[in-house]
Scaffold this active site. Structure first.
Site, mmCIF file in Angstrom:
data_model
loop_
_atom_site.group_PDB
_atom_site.id
_atom_site.type_symbol
_atom_site.label_atom_id
_atom_site.label_comp_id
_atom_site.label_asym_id
_atom_site.label_seq_id
_atom_site.Cartn_x
_atom_site.Cartn_y
_atom_site.Cartn_z
ATOM 1 C CG ASN A 178 -1.124 -1.176 -12.485
ATOM 2 O OD1 ASN A 178 -0.405 -0.706 -11.613
ATOM 3 N ND2 ASN A 178 -2.034 -2.098 -12.213
ATOM 4 C CG ASP A 222 -4.821 -3.410 -3.889
ATOM 5 O OD1 ASP A 222 -5.393 -2.723 -4.756
ATOM 6 O OD2 ASP A 222 -4.915 -4.655 -3.840
ATOM 7 N NE ARG A 262 -2.230 -6.405 -2.554
ATOM 8 C CZ ARG A 262 -2.073 -6.849 -3.780
ATOM 9 N NH1 ARG A 262 -1.119 -7.695 -4.041
ATOM 10 N NH2 ARG A 262 -2.865 -6.450 -4.761
HETATM 11 C C1 FPP Z 1 -4.094 -0.126 -6.686
HETATM 12 O O1 FPP Z 1 -5.416 0.160 -6.319
HETATM 13 C C2 FPP Z 1 -3.369 1.116 -6.819
HETATM 14 C C3 FPP Z 1 -2.746 1.540 -7.945
HETATM 15 C C4 FPP Z 1 -2.686 0.752 -9.189
HETATM 16 C C5 FPP Z 1 -2.114 2.862 -8.000
HETATM 17 C C6 FPP Z 1 -1.453 3.289 -6.735
HETATM 18 C C7 FPP Z 1 -1.089 4.700 -6.842
HETATM 19 C C8 FPP Z 1 -1.227 5.597 -5.849
HETATM 20 C C9 FPP Z 1 -1.706 5.247 -4.504
HETATM 21 C C10 FPP Z 1 -0.847 6.994 -6.044
HETATM 22 C C11 FPP Z 1 0.612 7.099 -6.318
HETATM 23 C C12 FPP Z 1 1.135 8.335 -5.848
HETATM 24 C C13 FPP Z 1 2.264 8.872 -6.290
HETATM 25 C C14 FPP Z 1 2.795 10.001 -5.566
HETATM 26 C C15 FPP Z 1 2.995 8.374 -7.458
HETATM 27 P P1 FPP Z 1 -6.596 -0.314 -7.268
HETATM 28 O O2 FPP Z 1 -6.920 0.777 -8.205
HETATM 29 O O3 FPP Z 1 -6.235 -1.600 -7.935
HETATM 30 O O4 FPP Z 1 -7.738 -0.515 -6.234
HETATM 31 P P2 FPP Z 1 -8.910 -1.576 -6.324
HETATM 32 O O5 FPP Z 1 -8.254 -2.934 -6.199
HETATM 33 O O6 FPP Z 1 -9.761 -1.234 -5.156
HETATM 34 O O7 FPP Z 1 -9.577 -1.386 -7.636
#
Ligand code: FPP
Length: 263
Positions: free
Chosen positions: A86, A38, A206
């Site tokens: 998502n 996250d 997390r």
């Molecule tokens: C949450 O951060 C993260 C996600 C929804 C996507 C996670 C995906 C990756 C780290 C890349 C995956 C890699 C591969 C190889 C499949 P957020 O966007 O909710 O962050 P925020 O809470 O700061 O907005």
């Protein structure tokens, strides 16, 4: 294993981190680590960059963490890459996230094969774009003969729907007379989940300071140790993984019983 450590040393990490890795490996390692990656959006926001740039940086962080976990003898690493919730994000962001497995596996697959890693995926496949599934399935096939760490991508994964599907499938078996309701126990239930081939995680990490499970592995995390860190996922480095493992090793796991000195 020594050979593996020599290989690892060649990545030019400071000796102190090497020492901590070697020290960690003398103690009980978590067999299965699950990570809620996250903070990509906030990472980008802090730099006045678009959110997708944070996801790209987040994807880059997966590689060293996978490599280190594998070399330390972790048996499974499950990464929450996309949740069933998502989809409500802007289309541009969803489309971008669905391209990341292709990009990641496009460059990293040869190394995963070389490292003896087994790629797996758990999640509801029907909604995942064909190009994303194709890349993942190619990697699953290319690594199916490996017997090292399982790298399990949770992609379009939601724990409640996983549990409901298990309940439905068990109910059908009972209805068809293949199973008695009283026979259903932890092991039978677990065998109907998407993680039937894996042990439950011992350690959940997390990142980004959020302290919740967000519909992730609700059944499987029943006895896991939880490690929450303020570090944003794109900044999560080898040193942070080691810190989490050191924390895990300091905790006493009692599974509802007593510490040995209390019994
Ligand atoms: C949450 O951060 C993260 C996600 C929804 C996507 C996670 C995906 C990756 C780290 C890349 C995956 C890699 C591969 C190889 C499949 P957020 O966007 O909710 O962050 P925020 O809470 O700061 O907005």
């Amino acid at each position: 294993m020594l050979d593996k450590m020599k290989l690892w040393k060649s990545t030019k990490e400071p000796d102190t981190l090497d020492d901590r890795i070697i020290e960690c490996m003398k103690y009980q390692m978590p067999n299965h680590i699950a990570i809620i990656m996250d903070g990509n959006g906030r990472w980008a926001n802090k730099r006045a960059m678009p959110r997708v740039a944070g996801h790209h940086e987040g994807m880059k962080a997966v590689r060293p963490i996978t490599r280190l976990a594998s070399r330390m003898g972790v048996q499974a690493l499950t990464l929450y890459a996309f949740s069933t919730e998502n989809w409500i994000r802007p289309k541009l962001e969803v489309d971008y996230l669905m391209k990341l497995p292709e990009e990641f596996l496009g460059t990293f697959l040869p190394e995963l094969i070389e490292e003896n890693v087994q790629v797996r995926m758990m999640g509801e496949r029907s909604q995942i774009p064909a190009h994303t599934l194709k890349a993942v399935e190619k990697a699953v096939k290319a690594t199916e003969q490996n017997n090292g760490m399982v790298l399990n991508f949770a992609l379009n994964y939601g724990s409640r729907s996983e549990i409901l599907n298990a309940v439905k499938s068990l109910a059908e078996q009972v209805q068809e007379g293949k199973l008695h309701a009283h026979e259903i126990d932890d092991a039978i239930f677990s065998s109907h989940l998407m993680t039937s081939h894996l042990n439950d995680p011992d350690l959940l990490i997390r990142t980004s300071g959020e302290i919740r499970l967000s519909n992730f592995m609700l059944w499987q995390l029943a006895y896991a140790e939880f490690w929450f860190t303020d570090v944003l996922w794109p900044d999560f480095s080898d040193a942070h993984l080691i810190e989490a493992i050191e924390g895990f090793q300091k905790r006493s796991r009692r599974y509802g019983g007593l510490k040995s000195e209390e019994s």
